[in-house]
Scaffold this active site. Sequence first.
Site, PDB file in Angstrom:
ATOM      1  N   GLY A 135      34.712  31.372   3.887  1.00  0.00           N
ATOM      2  CA  GLY A 135      35.038  32.652   3.684  1.00  0.00           C
ATOM      3  C   GLY A 135      34.973  33.445   5.125  1.00  0.00           C
ATOM      4  O   GLY A 135      34.156  33.085   5.801  1.00  0.00           O
ATOM      5  N   LYS A 136      35.450  34.561   5.277  1.00  0.00           N
ATOM      6  CA  LYS A 136      35.156  35.672   6.239  1.00  0.00           C
ATOM      7  C   LYS A 136      35.648  37.030   5.817  1.00  0.00           C
ATOM      8  O   LYS A 136      36.524  37.153   5.429  1.00  0.00           O
ATOM      9  CB  LYS A 136      35.669  34.987   7.533  1.00  0.00           C
ATOM     10  CG  LYS A 136      35.172  35.801   8.933  1.00  0.00           C
ATOM     11  CD  LYS A 136      33.706  35.004   9.103  1.00  0.00           C
ATOM     12  CE  LYS A 136      33.617  34.696  10.660  1.00  0.00           C
ATOM     13  NZ  LYS A 136      32.472  33.851  10.937  1.00  0.00           N
ATOM     14  N   GLY A 137      35.016  38.056   6.444  1.00  0.00           N
ATOM     15  CA  GLY A 137      35.421  39.257   6.174  1.00  0.00           C
ATOM     16  C   GLY A 137      34.816  40.290   7.014  1.00  0.00           C
ATOM     17  O   GLY A 137      34.282  39.654   8.157  1.00  0.00           O
TER      18      GLY A 137
END
Length: 430
Positions: A119-121
């Site tokens: 994931g990444k944000g």
Amino acid sequence: MSQLTSKDADATETDESSESALMTARRQLKRAAAHIDVDDGVVERLKHPTKVQRVSVPLKRDDGELEVFTGFRAQHDDVRGPYKGGLRYHPEVNAEECIGLSMWMTWKCAVMDLPFGGGKGGIAVDPKRLSNEEKERLTRRFAEELRDVVGPKQDVPAPDMGTDAQTMAWFMDAYSMQRGETTPGVVTGKPPVIGGSYGREEAPGRSVAIVTREAIDYYDWNLDETTVAVQGYGSVGANAARALDEWGADVLAVSDVDGAIFDPRGLDTKGVMAHDERPGMVSGYEAPQQLSNEELLELDVDVLIPAAVGNVLTANNADDVEADLIVEGANGPTTFAADSIFERRDIPVIPDILANAGGVTVSYFEWLQDINRRQWTLDRVNNELESEMLKAWSAVRDEVETRGVTWRDAAYIVALNRVATAKGTRGLWP
Ligand code: NAD
């Protein structure tokens, strides 16, 4: 809250200076898939993120004005466990970058055999423009907007560019207040007093040092006679340099954003303060020679560790690199074109997804400590990190030896094999 479709993430070929993380991630997936017997449908699924959340994050500034920022959370794949990856605050954060970086996290977790996906944000904001109180309000509102998609069993964010342990503390507090229970496992990279792990900050640099030591041994060199140059003397670079120095290597050159210092007899890495410890100290340090960052990359040393930013080794300078081994401390420091040049020149490149994976590995330890409500000692963290790194190193080394591929391809083969086997075994719903 809206969701982007994977179409938004489609990337086209372009020159290396504008190669996005998503293009690189897809290229690597294709290369790895060519080496192993993997179902085309699985590869197709892995080209796309499972989900991308795009949220508006309103912030009341200290002067009473209202400003609305855009935040993202890309979730690439969770077949092996909850999504895992950082939250960055940077003006250029966008959906495509988050998707590409979330894919990298899938491979990084898989190469380490951690029960996590990628994931990444982040938020498109310049954190330097915000007061501490504004950062806190922004983070709390962001946590609220992402509340439905994050959680210890769903998606576990961590610090990244522009965010830190304090940001994670606010995020964890906001999430916990809404849940009605203290939930430390919702994020990692927290301060130890609220469930963070000892050794987390040093872990990515430490893993770079461990992998460098193993590579030196693999090529039958002697660590005591090895010379090293490190670009980017920050959290990753300084910790890697200091560990290697302690284990006997000579660190001849290090740099920060303002320039590099060089001592042919070896620098005292404990005496040189990192950028965060004392800004300006690297380039301000009294060393026999000052160099530019570009000159550091071309020094005649045994090992070059780019540990600052992405895309610093390119088609323009790869032919001038004189190091015999490159270990990637930063994420994505080598462009695809430079990689091919190093392959042709027989200069091994140990890839980021293995070398700096100590960070996510100790994040995994932190998550375990949070779930079990039991803190580990620093010694235990470092011992377990060492053994996880050695396990991953030998899995990758086996692929290098049996298939005769580069270290990067070997790492992606190990990762893709694990993810694809898990996907194949679970099957497709419905
Ligand atoms: P940091 O901010 O602590 O240090 C970065 C260092 O690089 C500083 O010394 C800075 O002055 C220098 N720098 C910045 N821009 C530069 C440039 N253009 N040329 C030369 N030097 C420059 O950052 P960090 O946490 O050490 O991260 C460095 C890299 O490692 C990034 O690519 C990051 O994504 C990656 N990484 C970090 C972690 C982590 O947990 N810290 C984990 C894995 C990967």
